[in-house]
Scaffold this motif. Structure first.
Motif, mmCIF file in Angstrom:
data_model
loop_
_atom_site.group_PDB
_atom_site.id
_atom_site.type_symbol
_atom_site.label_atom_id
_atom_site.label_comp_id
_atom_site.label_asym_id
_atom_site.label_seq_id
_atom_site.Cartn_x
_atom_site.Cartn_y
_atom_site.Cartn_z
ATOM 1 N N MET A 23 -0.387 -5.710 1.901
ATOM 2 C CA MET A 23 -0.095 -6.177 0.552
ATOM 3 C C MET A 23 -1.295 -5.911 -0.355
ATOM 4 O O MET A 23 -2.418 -6.256 -0.025
ATOM 5 C CB MET A 23 0.211 -7.670 0.552
ATOM 6 N N ARG A 24 -1.043 -5.272 -1.498
ATOM 7 C CA ARG A 24 -2.113 -5.012 -2.468
ATOM 8 C C ARG A 24 -2.299 -6.181 -3.414
ATOM 9 O O ARG A 24 -3.374 -6.717 -3.547
ATOM 10 C CB ARG A 24 -1.791 -3.757 -3.278
ATOM 11 N N LYS A 25 -1.205 -6.540 -4.123
ATOM 12 C CA LYS A 25 -1.306 -7.627 -5.101
ATOM 13 C C LYS A 25 0.068 -8.199 -5.388
ATOM 14 O O LYS A 25 1.092 -7.590 -5.087
ATOM 15 C CB LYS A 25 -1.948 -7.143 -6.395
ATOM 16 N N ILE A 26 0.057 -9.366 -6.000
ATOM 17 C CA ILE A 26 1.293 -10.022 -6.427
ATOM 18 C C ILE A 26 1.560 -9.589 -7.859
ATOM 19 O O ILE A 26 0.724 -9.781 -8.736
ATOM 20 C CB ILE A 26 1.168 -11.549 -6.327
ATOM 21 N N GLN A 44 0.622 -7.899 9.632
ATOM 22 C CA GLN A 44 0.763 -6.562 9.054
ATOM 23 C C GLN A 44 1.042 -6.659 7.551
ATOM 24 O O GLN A 44 0.485 -5.900 6.759
ATOM 25 C CB GLN A 44 1.880 -5.801 9.750
ATOM 26 N N PHE A 45 1.872 -7.617 7.154
ATOM 27 C CA PHE A 45 2.175 -7.816 5.737
ATOM 28 C C PHE A 45 0.905 -8.139 4.954
ATOM 29 O O PHE A 45 0.663 -7.586 3.887
ATOM 30 C CB PHE A 45 3.197 -8.942 5.575
ATOM 31 N N LYS A 68 0.823 -1.210 0.000
ATOM 32 C CA LYS A 68 0.000 0.000 0.000
ATOM 33 C C LYS A 68 0.859 1.263 0.000
ATOM 34 O O LYS A 68 0.559 2.216 -0.692
ATOM 35 C CB LYS A 68 -0.927 0.020 1.212
ATOM 36 N N LYS A 69 1.925 1.266 0.804
ATOM 37 C CA LYS A 69 2.783 2.442 0.887
ATOM 38 C C LYS A 69 4.120 2.151 0.204
ATOM 39 O O LYS A 69 4.695 1.087 0.394
ATOM 40 C CB LYS A 69 3.038 2.820 2.346
ATOM 41 N N PRO A 70 4.633 3.105 -0.557
ATOM 42 C CA PRO A 70 5.934 2.882 -1.204
ATOM 43 C C PRO A 70 7.094 3.032 -0.214
ATOM 44 O O PRO A 70 6.951 3.620 0.855
ATOM 45 C CB PRO A 70 5.992 3.978 -2.267
ATOM 46 N N PRO A 129 10.676 4.676 0.968
ATOM 47 C CA PRO A 129 11.162 6.058 0.833
ATOM 48 C C PRO A 129 11.981 6.325 -0.432
ATOM 49 O O PRO A 129 12.056 7.459 -0.891
ATOM 50 C CB PRO A 129 12.023 6.256 2.083
ATOM 51 N N CYS A 130 12.563 5.290 -1.050
ATOM 52 C CA CYS A 130 13.318 5.490 -2.291
ATOM 53 C C CYS A 130 12.379 5.727 -3.472
ATOM 54 O O CYS A 130 12.828 6.123 -4.540
ATOM 55 C CB CYS A 130 14.234 4.307 -2.567
ATOM 56 N N GLY A 131 11.089 5.475 -3.304
ATOM 57 C CA GLY A 131 10.108 5.716 -4.352
ATOM 58 C C GLY A 131 9.560 4.460 -5.003
ATOM 59 O O GLY A 131 8.556 4.517 -5.707
ATOM 60 N N ALA A 132 10.188 3.330 -4.785
ATOM 61 C CA ALA A 132 9.729 2.077 -5.402
ATOM 62 C C ALA A 132 8.569 1.484 -4.613
ATOM 63 O O ALA A 132 8.443 1.699 -3.412
ATOM 64 C CB ALA A 132 10.871 1.074 -5.456
ATOM 65 N N ASN A 133 7.733 0.747 -5.307
ATOM 66 C CA ASN A 133 6.604 0.096 -4.652
ATOM 67 C C ASN A 133 6.581 -1.400 -4.963
ATOM 68 O O ASN A 133 5.545 -2.030 -4.904
ATOM 69 C CB ASN A 133 5.296 0.759 -5.083
ATOM 70 N N GLU A 134 7.736 -1.958 -5.306
ATOM 71 C CA GLU A 134 7.863 -3.387 -5.588
ATOM 72 C C GLU A 134 8.794 -4.008 -4.551
ATOM 73 O O GLU A 134 9.877 -3.499 -4.299
ATOM 74 C CB GLU A 134 8.421 -3.623 -6.985
ATOM 75 N N TRP A 135 8.337 -5.111 -3.963
ATOM 76 C CA TRP A 135 9.090 -5.795 -2.921
ATOM 77 C C TRP A 135 9.185 -7.272 -3.243
ATOM 78 O O TRP A 135 8.216 -7.875 -3.673
ATOM 79 C CB TRP A 135 8.372 -5.639 -1.579
ATOM 80 N N GLU A 136 10.356 -7.860 -3.016
ATOM 81 C CA GLU A 136 10.537 -9.295 -3.197
ATOM 82 C C GLU A 136 10.524 -9.970 -1.832
ATOM 83 O O GLU A 136 11.233 -9.545 -0.920
ATOM 84 C CB GLU A 136 11.874 -9.590 -3.886
#
Length: 66
Positions: A56-59, A51-52, A15-17, A19-26
């Motif tokens: 989490m929005r989507k895969i 919390q995760f 939901k939240k990016p 601080p570096c600006g990316a919104n993708e997490w592995e």
């Protein structure tokens, strides 16, 4: 409420990016806590599974597709 299905190595959108600006997490570790790594800057954070699952929005990419 249905539990979200995710696996080790999946790239997810939160939901939240970061601080570096990316919104993708592995997802790099699973258990009671989830460790995930920012795809852009490679920093990792660990958060509780509950919390995760809420944040989490989507895969974006499944681990077996990479």
């Amino acid at each position: 409420m249905e539990r979200k299905q995710f696996a080790l190595g999946d790239v997810v959108q939160m939901k939240k990016p970061h601080p570096c600006g990316a919104n993708e997490w592995e997802v790099i570790r699973m258990g009671a806590d989830i460790r995930m790594k920012c795809v852009q800057c490679q920093r990792s954070v660990m958060i509780p599974r509950s919390q995760f699952e809420r944040q989490m929005r989507k895969i974006l990419r499944k681990a077996d597709e990479v």
